[in-house]
Design an enzyme around this catalytic site. Sequence first.
Site, PDB file in Angstrom:
ATOM      1  N   THR A  46       0.864  -1.190   0.000  1.00  0.00           N
ATOM      2  CA  THR A  46       0.000   0.000   0.000  1.00  0.00           C
ATOM      3  C   THR A  46       0.894   1.231   0.000  1.00  0.00           C
ATOM      4  OG1 THR A  46      -0.103   0.194   2.428  1.00  0.00           O
ATOM      5  CG2 THR A  46      -1.758  -1.213   1.357  1.00  0.00           C
ATOM      6  N   ARG A  51       5.396   4.403   2.100  1.00  0.00           N
ATOM      7  CA  ARG A  51       5.892   5.718   2.522  1.00  0.00           C
ATOM      8  C   ARG A  51       7.087   5.582   3.457  1.00  0.00           C
ATOM      9  NH1 ARG A  51       4.529   7.700   7.574  1.00  0.00           N
ATOM     10  NH2 ARG A  51       4.912   9.930   7.925  1.00  0.00           N
ATOM     11  N   ARG A  53       9.627   3.945   3.196  1.00  0.00           N
ATOM     12  CA  ARG A  53      10.894   3.944   2.458  1.00  0.00           C
ATOM     13  C   ARG A  53      11.487   5.360   2.396  1.00  0.00           C
ATOM     14  NH1 ARG A  53      11.814  -0.713  -0.699  1.00  0.00           N
ATOM     15  NH2 ARG A  53      10.001  -2.043  -1.075  1.00  0.00           N
ATOM     16  N   GLN A  57      15.505   6.195   9.198  1.00  0.00           N
ATOM     17  CA  GLN A  57      15.377   5.713  10.571  1.00  0.00           C
ATOM     18  C   GLN A  57      16.027   6.672  11.564  1.00  0.00           C
ATOM     19  OE1 GLN A  57      13.789   3.089  11.749  1.00  0.00           O
ATOM     20  NE2 GLN A  57      14.642   2.827  13.797  1.00  0.00           N
ATOM     21  N   HIS A 142       3.355   9.428  17.535  1.00  0.00           N
ATOM     22  CA  HIS A 142       3.384   8.603  16.332  1.00  0.00           C
ATOM     23  C   HIS A 142       2.723   7.250  16.574  1.00  0.00           C
ATOM     24  CE1 HIS A 142       7.049   6.938  18.290  1.00  0.00           C
ATOM     25  NE2 HIS A 142       6.759   5.856  17.609  1.00  0.00           N
ATOM     26  N   VAL A 204      11.258  -6.424  20.917  1.00  0.00           N
ATOM     27  CA  VAL A 204      11.934  -6.683  19.648  1.00  0.00           C
ATOM     28  C   VAL A 204      12.149  -5.411  18.837  1.00  0.00           C
ATOM     29  CG1 VAL A 204      11.137  -9.081  19.523  1.00  0.00           C
ATOM     30  CG2 VAL A 204       9.767  -7.276  18.453  1.00  0.00           C
ATOM     31  N   TYR A 209      16.443  -2.159  16.191  1.00  0.00           N
ATOM     32  CA  TYR A 209      17.093  -0.890  15.866  1.00  0.00           C
ATOM     33  C   TYR A 209      18.476  -0.758  16.486  1.00  0.00           C
ATOM     34  CZ  TYR A 209      15.684   1.715  20.221  1.00  0.00           C
ATOM     35  OH  TYR A 209      15.501   2.176  21.504  1.00  0.00           O
ATOM     36  N   ARG A 256      22.080   0.841  24.013  1.00  0.00           N
ATOM     37  CA  ARG A 256      21.146   1.890  23.612  1.00  0.00           C
ATOM     38  C   ARG A 256      21.639   3.255  24.083  1.00  0.00           C
ATOM     39  NH1 ARG A 256      17.117   4.489  26.314  1.00  0.00           N
ATOM     40  NH2 ARG A 256      15.349   5.288  25.109  1.00  0.00           N
TER      41      ARG A 256
END
Length: 436
Positions: A46, A51, A53, A57, A142, A204, A209, A256
């Site tokens: 879709t 989007r 892409r 990140q 988000h 996960v 990340y 992290r």
Amino acid sequence: MGAYSNEELPLPPVSDFSNTRLSKHVHDNVHGNIYLDPLSLKFIDTEQFQRLRDLKQLGAAHMVYPGAVHTRFEHSLGVYWLAGEAVQMLKKYQGLELGIDNFDIQTVKLAGLLHDVGHGPFSHLFQSEFLPLVMNGTEWSHEQMSTKMVDHIVDKHHIDVDSEMMRKVKEMILASSGLAPKNDAGEKRFLYDIVANGRNGVDVDKFDYIVRDSRACGLGCSFEFQRLMQTMRVMGDEICYRAKEYLTVHKLFATRADLYRTVYVHPKVKAIELMIVDALVEANDYLQISSFIEDPSEYWKLDDSIIKTIETAPNQQLRESRNLIRRIRTRNLYQFCNEYAVPRDKIENFKDVTAQDIVCSQKNGGVLLKEEDVAVSNVRIDLTRGRHNPLERISFFKDYESEEKFSIPDDRISHLLPTCFQDMIVRVYAKKPELV
């Protein structure tokens, strides 16, 4: 909405093959071959999901780390894959005991796939720094937008999926946010800890990340998420880990924090992000960027390319924004002047420093600064729980025959951990190089 069965799904008739991708394998540079199931492909194929892409990140980090050009798209595929692997691992060892079925597996995988579909441009900059400046008092996240985008995708593309499954998918996306709903009894609470763990932060999403970002930036990563996934078990409706793996869990949070120090809040990365925020704020009245968050059918059109729109537009109203973007291109950045490490015993009550604070504190003599001459970045780095030890919330078990869970005592890990679990740094930048 269609019903979902735990039985194997029948293949569509031959006449439908030309319009349906039954499944697909893609090669990921972190996890290897990833199998995409038919239902997930309906969401992937879709424009709303594609989007991702066009959303890097790590926002502006590629301006300092040239290899950091990976996107939310591959991260989402990675979280989808790890979510499926995690729930399959639990089913392998405790499937009968926990009642894990194909419905649960598909739900967790979809939550992993769609958890970032509502992310804004330039990583967390859009939500945390841009929107507060142009929409006072608006509480937008988000995660919440991801749930709206999920509904929009299902409705617009007429995806035949069980409504109960989608309800749980959206709850799993919100699980680590303040908007997470309370789970009803019998909801298999442990499933909500896999993708976005609001209980203790081990999920996960971080597994993917941390490894992916470290690799893209050319940094070493000794954290091995595979050990945690292979040894985790559910006890008391909570995912627990073998006590001997407490070092691996600690390394998750420490890695992290290291990524924050070296990449996410790198002084030059923050300088560029401050310039992008200023450019977006200047352009907002003309382009109405903030209005996109009100409607999922418009929001999917918003991605990192907004910078190119500003940069190439001839409109006079975008002149100031355009100049800022050109300064970034020519490396004429906001200049780092100084930083202040807040004493750890003062962090709890320390308020964010503003440009006004800097201007008001200057002494007479020399060049007098104005607020518009100064940019300030208040950086907080922690182990996911602010000033608290993240290991306190994680449950461990001694061995696979154990029926009791426990926390690792402080005296056993005190040699590993800092005396304070949060740092705060105030950085000051000059917007005009001649003022340095």
